[in-house]
Enzyme design. Structure first.
Site, PDB file in Angstrom:
ATOM      1  N   ASN A  10      36.254  28.047  41.931  1.00 25.19           N
ATOM      2  CA  ASN A  10      37.280  27.882  42.739  1.00 25.19           C
ATOM      3  C   ASN A  10      36.567  27.365  44.166  1.00 25.19           C
ATOM      4  O   ASN A  10      35.814  27.909  44.976  1.00 25.19           O
ATOM      5  CB  ASN A  10      37.766  29.139  43.166  1.00 25.19           C
ATOM      6  CG  ASN A  10      38.757  29.211  44.348  1.00 25.19           C
ATOM      7  OD1 ASN A  10      39.250  27.828  44.928  1.00 25.19           O
ATOM      8  ND2 ASN A  10      39.507  30.260  45.050  1.00 25.19           N
ATOM      9  N   LYS A  12      37.547  26.071  46.813  1.00 21.21           N
ATOM     10  CA  LYS A  12      38.375  26.456  48.162  1.00 21.21           C
ATOM     11  C   LYS A  12      38.563  25.063  48.894  1.00 21.21           C
ATOM     12  O   LYS A  12      38.499  23.820  48.201  1.00 21.21           O
ATOM     13  CB  LYS A  12      37.675  27.555  48.811  1.00 21.21           C
ATOM     14  CG  LYS A  12      37.382  28.499  47.914  1.00 21.21           C
ATOM     15  CD  LYS A  12      37.194  29.999  48.841  1.00 21.21           C
ATOM     16  CE  LYS A  12      36.824  31.032  47.885  1.00 21.21           C
ATOM     17  NZ  LYS A  12      36.770  32.451  48.493  1.00 21.21           N
ATOM     18  N   HIS A  86      45.925  34.095  45.617  1.00 20.75           N
ATOM     19  CA  HIS A  86      44.445  34.230  46.119  1.00 20.75           C
ATOM     20  C   HIS A  86      44.531  35.152  47.323  1.00 20.75           C
ATOM     21  O   HIS A  86      45.521  34.711  48.237  1.00 20.75           O
ATOM     22  CB  HIS A  86      43.632  32.918  46.184  1.00 20.75           C
ATOM     23  CG  HIS A  86      42.291  33.291  46.469  1.00 20.75           C
ATOM     24  ND1 HIS A  86      42.022  33.448  47.581  1.00 20.75           N
ATOM     25  CD2 HIS A  86      41.155  33.189  45.715  1.00 20.75           C
ATOM     26  CE1 HIS A  86      40.517  33.878  47.525  1.00 20.75           C
ATOM     27  NE2 HIS A  86      39.963  33.728  46.411  1.00 20.75           N
ATOM     28  N   GLU A  88      43.194  34.921  50.136  1.00 21.08           N
ATOM     29  CA  GLU A  88      43.256  34.112  51.328  1.00 21.08           C
ATOM     30  C   GLU A  88      44.517  33.394  51.624  1.00 21.08           C
ATOM     31  O   GLU A  88      44.798  33.522  52.907  1.00 21.08           O
ATOM     32  CB  GLU A  88      41.873  33.085  51.277  1.00 21.08           C
ATOM     33  CG  GLU A  88      40.753  33.512  51.048  1.00 21.08           C
ATOM     34  CD  GLU A  88      39.698  32.622  50.402  1.00 21.08           C
ATOM     35  OE1 GLU A  88      40.133  31.551  50.044  1.00 21.08           O
ATOM     36  OE2 GLU A  88      38.515  33.253  50.177  1.00 21.08           O
ATOM     37  N   GLU A 158      40.116  40.393  41.873  1.00 23.04           N
ATOM     38  CA  GLU A 158      39.182  40.090  43.058  1.00 23.04           C
ATOM     39  C   GLU A 158      39.486  40.997  44.070  1.00 23.04           C
ATOM     40  O   GLU A 158      40.274  41.035  44.835  1.00 23.04           O
ATOM     41  CB  GLU A 158      39.727  38.719  43.544  1.00 23.04           C
ATOM     42  CG  GLU A 158      39.514  37.633  42.385  1.00 23.04           C
ATOM     43  CD  GLU A 158      38.968  36.306  43.060  1.00 23.04           C
ATOM     44  OE1 GLU A 158      38.162  35.576  42.738  1.00 23.04           O
ATOM     45  OE2 GLU A 158      39.889  35.790  43.946  1.00 23.04           O
ATOM     46  N   GLY A 164      33.013  36.765  48.816  1.00 20.41           N
ATOM     47  CA  GLY A 164      31.959  36.315  49.833  1.00 20.41           C
ATOM     48  C   GLY A 164      31.266  37.331  50.704  1.00 20.41           C
ATOM     49  O   GLY A 164      30.871  36.975  51.602  1.00 20.41           O
ATOM     50  N   SER A 200      31.774  37.549  44.940  1.00 15.93           N
ATOM     51  CA  SER A 200      30.339  37.629  44.916  1.00 15.93           C
ATOM     52  C   SER A 200      29.490  37.475  43.673  1.00 15.93           C
ATOM     53  O   SER A 200      28.316  37.973  43.562  1.00 15.93           O
ATOM     54  CB  SER A 200      29.960  38.655  45.652  1.00 15.93           C
ATOM     55  OG  SER A 200      30.408  38.654  47.183  1.00 15.93           O
TER      56      SER A 200
HETATM   57  C1  PEP Z   1      37.066  33.851  45.311  1.00 13.57           C
HETATM   58  O1  PEP Z   1      37.469  33.487  46.520  1.00 13.57           O
HETATM   59  O2  PEP Z   1      37.893  33.624  44.540  1.00 13.57           O
HETATM   60  C2  PEP Z   1      35.722  34.280  45.027  1.00 13.57           C
HETATM   61  C3  PEP Z   1      35.500  34.762  43.803  1.00 13.57           C
HETATM   62  O3  PEP Z   1      34.813  34.030  45.887  1.00 13.57           O
HETATM   63  P1  PEP Z   1      33.230  34.290  46.097  1.00 13.57           P
HETATM   64  O4  PEP Z   1      32.684  33.989  44.613  1.00 13.57           O
HETATM   65  O5  PEP Z   1      32.696  33.338  47.140  1.00 13.57           O
HETATM   66  O6  PEP Z   1      33.030  35.611  46.612  1.00 13.57           O
END
Ligand code: PEP
Length: 240
Positions: A10, A12, A86, A88, A158, A164, A200
């Site tokens: 992803n 983003k 998601h 966000e 998630e 992140g 992460s």
């Molecule tokens: C995400 O936002 O879907 C995600 C997995 O982010 P990150 O790997 O940066 O934690």
């Protein structure tokens, strides 16, 4: 596919066109992974042979919705899957479970696979409310589907506190939640969905995460932006 695990990057709202062109030179498309770039770059990735997903679609079909992209349009661009729900988008763009359910239905109807993201906040985890939260999201986001649709729904666990941040749950916690998600959806429709873990993941911790048998793949944010790191993640998952 050498392994049965799905790997989805992803991207983003990252990368300029120059960086996209560089990226495409550095990582060969392969059937073992998907990229979900910002939608204005989709044709660059599709034309270069990548499997692609889109990061969002409209809850409406077509028409006077300035700035939106419909599921039908995404499919017409050769997009295979869509990320819906998601955290966000739930947090910053105020997407409700009702909106998410509408998007899930439109996407399935148009023929895309759906990656439905669910997850708890740190506060919910600390108050032992993870499963209640996930149960509510799954019931509301996946309501009124046909049983057959579940074959095309993949749930991405998630945890919001893991996105992140460099923090990740233990393999046991991920495995327990993955089984819980499968059980909730099975209770709803009599079919178990695939479950991904996201949050992460990097080229170091993927080796350990890849030992979780109940997980069907990984959703990767930050680490998919660096071709060398993303390649290492894909190779580690493929090796098993
Ligand atoms: C995400 O936002 O879907 C995600 C997995 O982010 P990150 O790997 O940066 O934690």
């Amino acid at each position: 596919m050498e392994n049965n695990k799905l790997i989805i990057g992803n991207m983003k709202m990252n990368l300029t066109l120059k960086e996209v062109k560089e990226y495409i030179k550095q990582i060969e498309p392969d059937k073992n992974f998907y990229v979900c770039p910002p939608s204005i770059y989709l044709s660059y990735f599709n034309d270069s042979g990548y499997n692609t997903g889109i990061q969002n679609v409209s809850e409406f079909d077509m028409g006077a919705y300035t700035g939106e992209i419909s599921a039908i349009q995404a499919v017409s661009m050769g997009v295979d899957l869509v990320i819906i729900g998601h955290s966000e988008r739930r947090m910053y763009l105020h997407e409700t479970d009702e909106i998410i359910n509408n998007k899930v239905k439109k996407s399935l109807l148009s023929g895309m696979d759906v990656i439905l993201c669910v997850g708890e906040t740190l506060e919910e985890k600390e108050q032992n409310n993870t499963k209640d939260k996930l149960n509510k999201q799954l019931i509301e986001d996946l309501k009124n589907l046909d049983k057959e649709d579940i074959k095309y729904v993949i749930v991405a666990y998630e945890p919001i506190w893991a996105i992140g941040t460099g923090k990740i749950p233990t393999n046991e916690e991920i495995s327990d939640i993955s089984n819980f998600i499968k059980q909730v959806v099975n209770n709803m429709y009599g079919l178990e969905p695939k479950v991904l873990y996201g949050g992460s993941i990097n080229d170091t911790n993927i080796e350990e995460l890849n030992n979780i048998d109940s997980i069907d793949g990984f959703l990767i944010g930050g680490a998919c932006l660096k071709p060398d790191k993303f390649k290492k993640i894909i190779e580690t998952v493929d090796k098993k």
